[in-house]
Motif scaffolding. Structure first.
Motif, mmCIF file in Angstrom:
data_model
loop_
_atom_site.group_PDB
_atom_site.id
_atom_site.type_symbol
_atom_site.label_atom_id
_atom_site.label_comp_id
_atom_site.label_asym_id
_atom_site.label_seq_id
_atom_site.Cartn_x
_atom_site.Cartn_y
_atom_site.Cartn_z
ATOM 1 N N VAL A 147 0.891 -1.372 0.111
ATOM 2 C CA VAL A 147 0.100 -0.105 -0.024
ATOM 3 C C VAL A 147 1.037 1.309 0.089
ATOM 4 C CG1 VAL A 147 -0.343 -0.049 2.528
ATOM 5 C CG2 VAL A 147 -1.699 1.273 1.153
ATOM 6 N N SER A 148 0.378 2.300 -0.773
ATOM 7 C CA SER A 148 1.481 3.238 -0.908
ATOM 8 C C SER A 148 0.504 4.472 -1.198
ATOM 9 C CB SER A 148 2.475 3.302 -2.037
ATOM 10 O OG SER A 148 3.305 2.178 -1.904
ATOM 11 N N LEU A 149 1.268 5.925 -0.960
ATOM 12 C CA LEU A 149 0.540 7.030 -1.469
ATOM 13 C C LEU A 149 0.882 7.734 -2.581
ATOM 14 C CD1 LEU A 149 0.686 8.951 2.252
ATOM 15 C CD2 LEU A 149 -1.455 7.670 1.324
ATOM 16 N N VAL A 150 -0.023 7.761 -3.713
ATOM 17 C CA VAL A 150 0.340 8.133 -4.880
ATOM 18 C C VAL A 150 -0.262 9.188 -5.365
ATOM 19 C CG1 VAL A 150 1.318 5.586 -5.717
ATOM 20 C CG2 VAL A 150 -0.985 6.424 -5.983
ATOM 21 N N ASN A 151 0.100 10.013 -6.337
ATOM 22 C CA ASN A 151 -0.579 11.246 -6.794
ATOM 23 C C ASN A 151 -1.501 12.079 -5.682
ATOM 24 O OD1 ASN A 151 -0.184 9.981 -9.392
ATOM 25 N ND2 ASN A 151 -2.048 8.852 -9.216
ATOM 26 N N GLU A 152 -0.407 12.622 -4.871
ATOM 27 C CA GLU A 152 -0.708 13.527 -3.989
ATOM 28 C C GLU A 152 -1.874 13.228 -2.902
ATOM 29 O OE1 GLU A 152 -2.057 17.179 -5.943
ATOM 30 O OE2 GLU A 152 0.113 17.490 -6.975
ATOM 31 N N GLY A 153 -1.449 11.973 -2.208
ATOM 32 C CA GLY A 153 -2.076 11.404 -1.248
ATOM 33 C C GLY A 153 -3.368 10.508 -1.738
ATOM 34 N N GLU A 154 -3.424 10.016 -2.710
ATOM 35 C CA GLU A 154 -4.144 8.875 -3.142
ATOM 36 C C GLU A 154 -3.646 7.704 -2.661
ATOM 37 O OE1 GLU A 154 -6.735 7.393 -7.156
ATOM 38 O OE2 GLU A 154 -4.735 8.581 -7.437
ATOM 39 N N VAL A 155 -4.458 6.787 -2.133
ATOM 40 C CA VAL A 155 -4.034 5.673 -1.781
ATOM 41 C C VAL A 155 -4.273 4.505 -2.708
ATOM 42 C CG1 VAL A 155 -4.276 3.820 0.192
ATOM 43 C CG2 VAL A 155 -4.724 6.084 0.820
ATOM 44 N N ALA A 156 -3.265 3.537 -2.905
ATOM 45 C CA ALA A 156 -3.103 2.638 -4.086
ATOM 46 C C ALA A 156 -2.777 1.318 -3.327
ATOM 47 C CB ALA A 156 -2.332 3.001 -5.188
ATOM 48 N N PHE A 157 -3.500 0.388 -3.825
ATOM 49 C CA PHE A 157 -3.320 -1.241 -3.089
ATOM 50 C C PHE A 157 -2.633 -2.203 -4.284
ATOM 51 C CE2 PHE A 157 -6.287 0.455 -0.366
ATOM 52 C CZ PHE A 157 -5.902 0.259 0.893
ATOM 53 N N GLY A 158 -1.826 -3.174 -3.831
ATOM 54 C CA GLY A 158 -1.266 -4.126 -4.882
ATOM 55 C C GLY A 158 -0.908 -5.293 -4.181
#
Length: 299
Positions: A126-137
């Protein structure tokens, strides 16, 4: 006052204990949201609601009915494994995810605790991408952070958090691990080995027999390569002269030992001529002695 307060305190502790033991019911919580009815039904069919409800702190990444429709054709055991990846063994709400210290972390899922995960299939990135958007993988090699956080659904700090994500998280190879068990491997057969036949089944074609060379019929003609005649047809040796020395005097001190080849090629005669001559000489000597005795008596 103290005697009356003690039963009330005991009852209060019992209520707190049972409420903490069953802090939430995931199927009841999701039952309030029709858009997650398919996801909720899968939790019931796969019996995943039981380990979820037994946890004190849990996070469920739910998928709405439209996004989860792609799992409808998969076997139920595969769906169970995929949904187990959507259950994080810790409490994470939106605020906690946006405050990640390194803007990325690895989460342990229920699939990892099942013992069926291969490699990193039981973990999530899980990471913060695109200025605070949370992404899972999936943390498995070859995966990407392509699943996004949509919105929070339920939050009960710090027991259960239900978050909606854009689509199911399917780790690479998770559906192959659930394939039906294969039959035990058979022993490889050598290409040169002939197939075994049942003892009850006769072969279709009998194997051709090799021609056997016939032995030549015996003939009366004697060829140069024919063996020596048998002892019965061998000519008798000539009788020695009367003046010849006896066999005892004529025997050499040491006679050469015949070789095995000579014994095999030259058969011994049935009865030698010298032995018959010795017997005849013995009878003659006895006759002469008896004649002389008779003459001496008569005189």
């Amino acid at each position: 006052m103290n005697s009356k307060a003690s039963p009330l305190l005991s009852f209060a502790f019992v209520i707190i204990f049972f409420s903490s033991a069953s802090a939430f019911n995931i199927t009841r919580l999701l039952g309030q949201f029709p858009e997650f009815s398919t996801f909720n039904n899968y939790l019931t069919q796969t019996q995943l609601f039981q380990p979820i409800n037994s946890r004190n702190s849990i996070t469920v990444l739910a998928v709405n009915n439209k996004a989860i429709a792609g799992l409808s054709g998969k076997p139920l055991d595969v769906i169970k494994k995929i949904l187990s990846v959507h259950v994080v063994l810790d409490y994470y709400d939106v605020e906690k995810l946006t405050m990640l210290p390194k803007k990325t972390t690895v989460l342990t899922t229920l699939f990892q605790s099942s013992g069926l995960a291969v490699g990193q299939q039981g973990f999530l990135d899980v990471s913060l991408v695109n200025e605070g958007e949370v992404a899972f993988g999936s943390a498995e090699k070859g995966s990407g952070l392509n699943i996004k956080l949509v919105k929070p659904v339920v939050a009960r700090p710090y027991n259960i958090s239900v978050l909606e994500v854009t689509s199911p998280i399917v780790p690479p190879g998770i559906d192959q691990a659930a394939a039906s068990p294969k039959s035990p491997p058979t022993k490889p057969v050598s290409p040169t080995a002939s197939p075994k036949k049942s003892p009850m089944t006769a072969p279709t074609h009998a194997p051709a027999k090799e021609p056997v060379a016939k032995a030549p019929a015996p003939t009366d003609e004697v060829t140069g390569d024919s063996p020596i005649e048998s002892p019965s047809s061998a000519p008798e040796a000539d009788a020695p002269n009367a003046d010849a020395p006896s066999s005892d005097d004529a025997a050499p001190v040491s006679s050469p030992v015949p070789s095995a080849a000579d014994d095999a090629s030259t058969p011994a005669p049935a009865e030698s001529g010298s032995s018959r001559t010795n017997v005849a000489s013995g009878f003659l000597s006895v006759g002469v002695v008896m004649g002389l005795v008779a003459l001496s008596v008569s005189f």
